[in-house]
Design an enzyme around this catalytic site. Sequence first.
Site, mmCIF file in Angstrom:
data_model
loop_
_atom_site.group_PDB
_atom_site.id
_atom_site.type_symbol
_atom_site.label_atom_id
_atom_site.label_comp_id
_atom_site.label_asym_id
_atom_site.label_seq_id
_atom_site.Cartn_x
_atom_site.Cartn_y
_atom_site.Cartn_z
ATOM 1 N N ASP A 157 11.131 13.103 -25.424
ATOM 2 C CA ASP A 157 10.000 13.112 -24.495
ATOM 3 C C ASP A 157 8.889 12.120 -24.843
ATOM 4 O O ASP A 157 8.154 11.683 -23.983
ATOM 5 C CB ASP A 157 9.391 14.530 -24.404
ATOM 6 N N HIS A 158 8.757 11.767 -26.129
ATOM 7 C CA HIS A 158 7.580 11.002 -26.548
ATOM 8 C C HIS A 158 7.705 9.494 -26.358
ATOM 9 O O HIS A 158 6.712 8.790 -26.459
ATOM 10 C CB HIS A 158 7.270 11.282 -28.021
ATOM 11 N N ARG A 169 2.624 14.622 -42.336
ATOM 12 C CA ARG A 169 3.629 13.560 -42.249
ATOM 13 C C ARG A 169 4.344 13.322 -43.595
ATOM 14 O O ARG A 169 3.727 12.971 -44.588
ATOM 15 C CB ARG A 169 2.898 12.288 -41.816
ATOM 16 N N ASP A 200 5.773 19.186 -33.895
ATOM 17 C CA ASP A 200 4.786 18.680 -32.936
ATOM 18 C C ASP A 200 3.604 19.631 -32.937
ATOM 19 O O ASP A 200 3.782 20.851 -33.021
ATOM 20 C CB ASP A 200 5.378 18.603 -31.528
ATOM 21 N N SER A 235 -2.541 15.069 -41.553
ATOM 22 C CA SER A 235 -1.273 15.526 -40.991
ATOM 23 C C SER A 235 -0.248 15.732 -42.105
ATOM 24 O O SER A 235 -0.392 15.194 -43.206
ATOM 25 C CB SER A 235 -0.737 14.507 -39.989
ATOM 26 N N ARG A 252 -5.625 16.798 -25.154
ATOM 27 C CA ARG A 252 -6.430 15.971 -26.072
ATOM 28 C C ARG A 252 -7.117 14.855 -25.306
ATOM 29 O O ARG A 252 -6.520 14.301 -24.385
ATOM 30 C CB ARG A 252 -5.532 15.342 -27.134
HETATM 31 S S1 SF4 Z 1 0.516 17.266 -25.908
HETATM 32 FE FE1 SF4 Z 1 2.087 16.246 -27.100
HETATM 33 S S2 SF4 Z 1 4.020 17.181 -26.432
HETATM 34 FE FE2 SF4 Z 1 2.470 17.675 -24.900
HETATM 35 S S3 SF4 Z 1 2.693 16.115 -23.336
HETATM 36 FE FE3 SF4 Z 1 1.083 15.472 -24.745
HETATM 37 S S4 SF4 Z 1 2.121 14.189 -26.258
HETATM 38 FE FE4 SF4 Z 1 3.690 15.378 -25.178
#
Ligand code: SF4
Length: 753
Positions: free
Chosen positions: A95-96, A645, A160, A643, A448
């Site tokens: 998805d990313h 990571r 995630d 993070s 975000r």
């Molecule tokens: S919050 Fe993260 S998982 Fe959800 S759509 Fe945005 S980038 Fe993708």
Amino acid sequence: MAFDIEMIKEVYAQTPIRIAAARKVVGKPLTLTEKILYAHLSEGAASQAFKRGTSYVDFQPDRVAMQDATAQMALLQFMQAGRSQVAVPSTVHCDHLIQAEIGADKDLSKAKDKNKEVYDFLASVSNKYGIGFWKPGAGIIHQVVLENYAFPGGMMIGTDSHTPNAGGLGMIAIGVGGADACDVMAGLPWELKFPKLIGVKLTGKLSGWTAAKDVILKVAGILTVKGGTGAIVEYFGEGARSLSATGKGTICNMGAEIGATTSIFGYDEKSAAYLSGTGRSDIAALANGIAEHLTGDPEVYAQPELYFDQVIEINLSELEPHVNGPFTPDLAWPISKFAAAVRENGWPAKLDVGLIGSCTNSSYEDISRAASLAQQAVDKKLVAKSEYTITPGSEQVRFTVARDGFLDTFDKMGGVVLANACGPCIGQWARHGAEKQEKNSIITSFNRNFAKRADGNPNTHAFVASPEIVTALAIAGDLTFNPLTDTLTNSEGNQVRLDEPRGLELPTKGFAVEDAGYQAPAADGSTVQVLVSPTSDRLQLLDSFAAWEGVDLKGLKLLIKAKGKCTTDHISMAGPWLKYRGHLDNISNNMLIGAVNAFNDSTNSVKNQLTGAYGEVPATQRAYKAAGIGSIVVGDENYGEGSSREHAAMEPRFLGVRAILVKSFARIHETNLKKQGMLALTFANPSDYDLIQENDVIDIVGLTSFAPGKPLEVVFHHADGTKDHVVANHTYNQGQIEWFKAGSALNLIKAKA
Ligand code: SF4
């Protein structure tokens, strides 16, 4: 899915027994969070009354979910574990990496081409090791998990930060780094600091323009981006029970923005309806059988202040729609105060783009309510003034809302449907003109809104709201428009008002999909070949790290004495480097390039002790590696915060750094270093940090009797012939010492396998 239902039956058989055991040791009524945590203690973790915010506890999650960017290194590591199959049900979601530019079909086909080697690797490695693979276009990880895998009372980790979305269906779901995912897939327990608990009591009922999103926008305003750190947020009360399961998912999803470990709602009728609506009546029936264990005890909810560390109460009947931002998700504005804030702060009132959807807000309920506004725009002869995009969270949602006519409605309003992927939410947005860095405003239903996140333009003022408010403001093209009170002028010059949005929690005709985009793994993957091109610059198979040579480490060079803050971003920078996250050699060229050298106050400039010249940190370390000389990194307080990571621990290990010696560590990074077979040491006397000089050669003494609780000795040989002996503490237990000796935790697992 058979694997899943058997797993859930086993979890539900164990849950009442484990909760009963926890009751005895805790000795008081239990919150839902405590019940699920205690039901998932790992075999080795004794049931005891853990101290919130202090105790580190081993858990055994039921599932692992990975998105395509973070899955790469997690799976490359997992391949080192010597297992034929993953230990718990796991999935990968592509998805990313899909960039939004023109529209769903063209963008998807371009991404498939551009990321072919990554997708081929992820598909083949999933096929081999029994991992479910969701192809590009299938949807965004958290929406797909909610529709297919989340279950009440379960525990999941995901690579995630918005993994907590599954808390909407009563699951403890926590975002982790790839190393943790790798461990759980390899059958190891997973460690978490026992969280503090924040209770949010919801009374009343949503109505009109207010949506579930407004609950979390309000909570973010109260708690701020740090207020949930180290805590799990548990929602309860009649208001909680009145919210749809997907609305609850939205709230839990965006709980990541207050720093919460995760958020959760109890099991109720809405959860059962969603499970049945998504083809999982069998799970709803099982959950009904243990329903009392899938919610907090009545005593807890009657007097929450006695059982939670903090309690917040919100009356949904009085809650206003909110708009949060710009540049931070906790700057919360009730819609009635937002227009004045826009004017007073000089934010651009003209709205350029409204974007709905994403993993946070793309349920059937969200889309149907937004579409009801789009239909009004058409009916009332309003021409949308802003650009408008729709990002469906999954192919199942996309297919269903297309069947029910909502996408046609958006089309009439001028909306563009993007691929079922992250797109603009993660900066994968080829927004035309963004490079000019003009001041402008956008509003999204994402979670975000930090500077540059959506389009890379630091002057884009991004605001966050519900899909309903985003749609209304996109129609108006004006941030100062309040749809609850204001009118708009239509194409015939008449003043018209938008009526309250309307929608359905679940489709009356049920969900439908032709090809959900799922690829089941081979029953026996032993002959499946994992596809990695030896010439790829994005992917590289890993080699095992060498075992400890059995002697003290002597003659190490000082690579860098880092000064001040040194987060995992300073150690392994993100941005363009993320392209190489599946290629350890290439991404190691970012190692410590953000750390400040205490001797010259510069970044990425350290003295090469072999030549006397100053050079970049990675190049200097490669010179030591080529000469067969180990090195040491010295750091300040809280080294490795940020993070989780794993690259920040793998890169120094890969390039030949042998030890990290600091005043103090961030716990997760310290553990990651241990897992990679590194020495993670702290100064017994923090002021000994000052003794280290630029040309020092260093010995680490005492490794042949390395034992828990027994400090090591570190000797600094200075260029003038003098030396200092300092004491270095460590937190290795016996098992972690075995990791060090074997060269890494994975080496040990492999040896045992
Ligand atoms: S919050 Fe993260 S998982 Fe959800 S759509 Fe945005 S980038 Fe993708």
